[in-house]
Enzyme design. Structure first.
Site, mmCIF file in Angstrom:
data_model
loop_
_atom_site.group_PDB
_atom_site.id
_atom_site.type_symbol
_atom_site.label_atom_id
_atom_site.label_comp_id
_atom_site.label_asym_id
_atom_site.label_seq_id
_atom_site.Cartn_x
_atom_site.Cartn_y
_atom_site.Cartn_z
ATOM 1 N N SER A 201 -3.521 -0.951 6.647
ATOM 2 C CA SER A 201 -2.245 -0.551 5.791
ATOM 3 C C SER A 201 -1.156 -1.633 5.741
ATOM 4 O O SER A 201 -1.331 -2.565 5.087
ATOM 5 C CB SER A 201 -1.747 0.737 6.883
ATOM 6 O OG SER A 201 -1.008 1.545 6.074
ATOM 7 N N ASP A 307 -8.338 7.948 0.295
ATOM 8 C CA ASP A 307 -7.303 7.574 0.815
ATOM 9 C C ASP A 307 -5.983 8.259 0.247
ATOM 10 O O ASP A 307 -5.698 7.891 -0.891
ATOM 11 C CB ASP A 307 -7.065 6.151 1.116
ATOM 12 C CG ASP A 307 -6.061 5.560 1.969
ATOM 13 O OD1 ASP A 307 -4.984 6.420 2.161
ATOM 14 O OD2 ASP A 307 -5.875 4.463 2.592
ATOM 15 N N HIS A 338 -7.460 7.499 5.081
ATOM 16 C CA HIS A 338 -6.690 6.202 5.598
ATOM 17 C C HIS A 338 -7.308 5.949 7.002
ATOM 18 O O HIS A 338 -6.547 6.202 7.912
ATOM 19 C CB HIS A 338 -5.127 6.509 5.676
ATOM 20 C CG HIS A 338 -4.309 5.097 5.691
ATOM 21 N ND1 HIS A 338 -4.388 4.210 4.693
ATOM 22 C CD2 HIS A 338 -3.492 4.589 6.541
ATOM 23 C CE1 HIS A 338 -3.687 3.295 4.930
ATOM 24 N NE2 HIS A 338 -2.965 3.512 6.049
#
Length: 659
Positions: A201, A307, A338
Site C-alpha cells: 500500500s 482491490d 487489498h
C-alpha cells in the site's frame, strides 16, 4: 505492450548476476574448488544476538520550516557475525508512515522500543526470516511520523526523499547521526549498499516513487497493492473517489507533534488538490508513471484484482510503463482485495520472495528471472502461470454495444450499431455495480447493459481495458461508470466482505526465530469464498465534464453529445464456456465514486460507444467463442442474480483493514 525490447536487457542482466554469484560463492580453499555454487541463503546467523540500532538520516529538506533539515528515524536489525568478520551485507527496507499510528500487517503490528530507545519489535516477518540469512532489515519512519522530523506530504517530495535519503546513506552518499538532534555521525560501514525495498500500500507506493528517481543502489522493489499515481487514488478522470483529499490521510498518519508544526503543509495539500478533480501541479509531482524510464531496479509487483482501495489501475499503468522501458519485472495477481500475499498464499510467497532477494541482492543464480513472469489466481487458491504477461497473443479487440429486444438490455459484439441507435438511463446514486449486474437481464432505469450470447468456449481477457462513451446529458454535470461482468455461476473470493477475501484464523505459523519482544509467529488465514451468479472483474469511472481534457473539467451543455474514454482497471479473467460477457454503462457507482451535483439522464449513442478489451487471441478468439453460441439454460430472468456483498464505504487509507 512491447515485449521484444525486454529480452536483450534481461539476458544481459542475467549474465551479470550469474557472474556476481560465481564470485560471491567461490570457495576460498582449493579443497572446495569443485563445490557447487550456493543457490540459496541459509539461516546461519543468530537472530537473538543480532545488532539492533537506530540512526537518524538527514533528508536535506526542511519540510516543517524550522530552519534545519529534517532527519528521519531508521531502525536497523542486522546479523552480528558478518559485522565481526568485516563482511558487508545487503539490505531489505520497508519505509512506512504506519509504524506508530496504525501498524503493519494483518495484526496491525507497531514498532516497540526498550527503555534506551533501541528497537525491540520490527513489524512483520522480514526481520525474523531474512536477518538469519545474512540480510540487514531497515524500517524507515517517513517524515512527520513516529520518531522522524518533518511533515507528511502524502506521496510528495518529502515522502519519497525520506526513503531515498536512506538508500543514499546506505551507499555512502548521505549523512546519518546516532541521535535525532546530535552531531555524532553514523556510517553504514556494514552494508554493500545493495538495497531492496518492499511494502504494501503506502509503503509499496514509496518503493515505486524511490525507484522512479533512478537512485543508485536500489536493486529491486516489491510493491504490494501500491499506488503509481496519487491523482488516480483520489480521482478517476475528474470523478472523486472519496469525500476527502490527501490532507485527511496526512492528518491520519502524522505524529502528534507533527500536526502542530505542519499546518502549512496541510494547507498546501488542500489548496493543491481541489475537489473539482482538476489535475494540478501537486498531482503531477505524485505521478511516478512518467518516470518509469528512470527505474534501474527490478520490480516484483503484487496486486489484488478486486482491490477497491488501491485499485488495479495503479498496477496496470505502472506495469505497461515499465514494460515499455524494458524493466525486469514479475507479477502476482490475486482474486483478493487489498491483501498481502503473506495472507493469501503464505508458504509459496515466502519461498518466492526469498529466491527473489537472493538473486537480486545476493547475486545467486537460482533461475528465478527465467521462470514465468506472472502468477494469476484463477479460483480461490488455484493459480496458473504465464511466461510473459499479458500473453503475447493478447490483442486489443473493439466490441460494440447494440440494441436488444428490451430497453437497456442490449447486445455486445464486433458489429457497430446503426447510427442514431441509443439507450437512455438516469443516474441513481443509491445503486451500485452489484445492483446493475443482478438486474442485467431486466430493464431498469439506472443502467444500460450489453451482453454476448453464452460462449461456446472460454474467453480470456488479460490487461487493461478502455470504454469510449458518447452521451448526451440533461444537466450540466454527470458521472459515468463502466463495468465488465462475467455472467455465470462461480465460487470466488468474497472481496467485498470483511477481510477482502480472507478469514483470519487463531492458529499461527512461525517464519524464523523470534525473541520475547518480537515473535516470528503469525495468524494463519484461509480463503473466504462466496458462490455467485456473476463476477464483476473490471471497472472504471469518469466525470463527463472532463471530456475535452483529462486535466480540467468544465460544465456540460445539456442536450449536447460529449465523448469521453474511461480507463478500466487491469485484470486477468477467463469467462468460461456457457457464461456471458457483459458491459454495463451507468452513472454513480455507489460507495466507489461520489455522485455529481445534479441527477442527469443520459442518452447513450450506441454507434459512437465501444469497448477496447485485451482479448487473448484477439478478435478471432472472440469470434470463435461467440459463433454458434449455445442456447442459454433456462432461468427466471426476473430473479436477481446473486453476487458479492455490497461494497462497504472505504475511507482513503492505503492499507485498508489489513495494513
Amino acid at each position: 505492450m512491447p515485449i521484444g525490447a525486454r529480452v536483450t536487457r534481461l539476458t544481459y542482466r542475467s549474465l551479470v548476476v550469474a557472474a556476481a554469484a560465481a564470485l560471491m560463492t567461490m570457495p576460498l580453499s582449493p579443497a572446495g574448488a569443485h563445490n557447487a555454487p550456493a543457490r540459496e541463503s541459509r539461516p546461519v546467523h543468530s537472530y537473538q544476538n543480532a545488532i539492533r540500532e537506530s540512526v537518524w538520516v538527514d533528508t536535506r529538506l526542511d519540510g516543517d520550516g524550522d530552519g534545519r533539515t529534517d532527519r528521519v528515524a531508521v531502525d536497523i536489525i542486522r546479523p552480528r557475525e558478518p559485522d565481526r568478520s568485516g563482511r558487508k551485507i545487503p539490505v531489505i527496507m520497508d519505509a512506512s508512515p504506519y509504524y506508530a499510528c496504525c501498524g503493519r500487517g494483518n495484526e496491525s503490528q507497531r514498532k516497540t522500543y526498550d527503555a534506551n530507545g533501541d528497537p525491540v519489535q520490527f513489524p512483520l516477518y522480514y526481520d525474523n526470516y531474512f536477518v538469519p540469512r545474512g540480510y540487514g532489515f531497515v524500517a524507515v519512519d517517513l517524515a512527520g511520523t513516529n520518531r522522524s522530523d518533518g511533515c507528511v506530504d502524502v506521496g510528495g517530495r518529502s515522502d519519497v526523499q525520506s526513503a531515498k535519503a536512506v538508500v543514499d546513506w546506505l551507499n555512502g552518499r548521505g549523512r546519518g547521526y546516532t541521535t535525532r538532534t546530535g552531531t555524532e555521525r553514523a556510517r553504514a560501514h556494514w552494508t554493500d549498499g545493495r538495497t531492496g525495498m518492499i511494502g504494501k500500500s503506502y509503503d509499496g507506493t514509496i518503493a515505486n516513487g524511490v525507484a522512479a528517481t533512478g537512485v543508485e543502489g536500489l536493486e529491486t522493489i516489491v510493491p504490494i497493492g501500491a499506488i503509481s499515481s496519487w491523482y488516480d487514488y483520489y480521482f478517476a478522470k475528474g470523478a472523486p473517489l472519496y469525500d476527502s483529499g490527501p490532507e485527511w490521510l496526512s492528518d491520519y498518519v502524522e505524529s502528534p507533534g507533527a500536526r502542530a508544526r505542519c499546518q502549512a503543509v496541510q494547507q498546501r495539500l488542500i489548496d493543491g488538490a481541489p475537489r473539482t478533480g482538476d489535475l494540478t501541479a501537486l498531482w503531477s509531482e505524485r505521478d511516478h508513471v512518467p518516470d518509469a524510464g528512470k527505474v534501474r531496479a527490478s520490480v516484483f509487483a503484487v496486486h489484488g484484482m478486486q482491490d477497491l482501495n488501491v485499485r488495479s489501475k495503479h498496477f496496470g499503468q505502472w506495469w505497461d510503463a515499465l514494460a515499455a522501458e524494458g524493466v525486469e519485472r514479475k507479477v502476482w495477481l490475486s482474486q483478493a482485495g487489498h491483501v498481502d500475499p503473506f495472507d493469501f498464499r503464505r508458504a509459496e510467497w515466502v519461498k518466492t520472495l526469498h529466491r527473489w532477494f537472493d538473486h537480486y541482492l545476493l547475486g545467486y543464480d537460482n533461475g528465478i528471472e527465467r521462470e514465468p513472469m506472472a502468477d494469476i489466481e484463477r479460483a480461490p487458491d488455484r493459480w496458473s502461470t504465464d511466461r510473459v504477461w499479458p500473453p503475447r497473443s493478447t490483442d486489443a479487440t473493439v466490441l460494440r454495444p447494440g440494441q436488444g429486444t428490451a430497453p437497456g438490455v442490449g447486445t455486445l459484439s464486433l458489429t457497430p450499431a446503426r447510427p442514431g441507435t441509443a439507450e437512455t438511463f438516469t443516474d441513481d446514486r443509491e445503486r451500485d455495480e452489484t445492483d446493475w449486474a443482478a438486474a442485467i437481464d431486466r430493464t431498469t432505469p439506472e443502467k444500460a447493459g450489453f451482453l454476448t450470447a453464452p460462449l461456446n468456449r472460454d474467453l480470456r481477457l488479460s490487461g487493461s481495458s478502455t470504454v469510449r462513451i458518447t452521451a448526451t446529458p440533461t444537466t450540466t454535470s454527470a458521472h459515468l461508470s463502466a463495468v465488465l461482468v462475467d455472467l455465470g455461476p462461480d465460487t470466488i473470493r468474497d472481496y467485498a466482505a470483511s477481510g477482502e477475501g480472507i478469514t483470519t484464523l487463531p492458529e499461527r505459523t512461525c517464519w524464523g526465530p523470534g525473541t520475547a519482544g518480537d515473535s516470528s509467529c503469525f495468524k494463519e488465514t484461509r480463503a473466504r469464498t462466496k458462490a455467485v451468479d456473476y463476477t464483476i472483474f473490471s471497472r472504471g469511472w469518469a466525470d463527463l465534464g472532463n471530456h475535452a481534457s483529462a486535466a480540467t473539467g468544465r460544465p456540460l451543455t445539456p442536450g449536447k453529445p460529449h465523448t469521453i474514454t474511461l480507463d478500466l482497471h487491469a485484470s486477468d479473467h477467463v469467462v468460461p464456456a456457457g457464461h456471458r460477457l457483459a458491459l454495463i454503462v451507468a452513472g454513480t457507482d455507489r460507495y466507489l465514486i461520489d455522485p455529481p451535483a445534479s441527477t442527469p439522464t443520459l442518452r447513450l449513442d450506441l454507434a459512437r460507444t465501444s469497448a477496447r478489451l485485451p482479448v487473448v487471441g484477439g478478435a478471432p478468439a472472440f469470434v470463435r467463442a461467440t459463433a454458434g453460441a449455445p442456447v442459454p439454460p433456462g432461468r427466471d430472468a426476473s430473479r436477481p442474480l446473486d453476487g458479492v456483498a455490497e461494497p462497504r464505504e472505504i475511507r482513503p487509507v492505503p492499507g485498508g483493514d489489513s495494513r
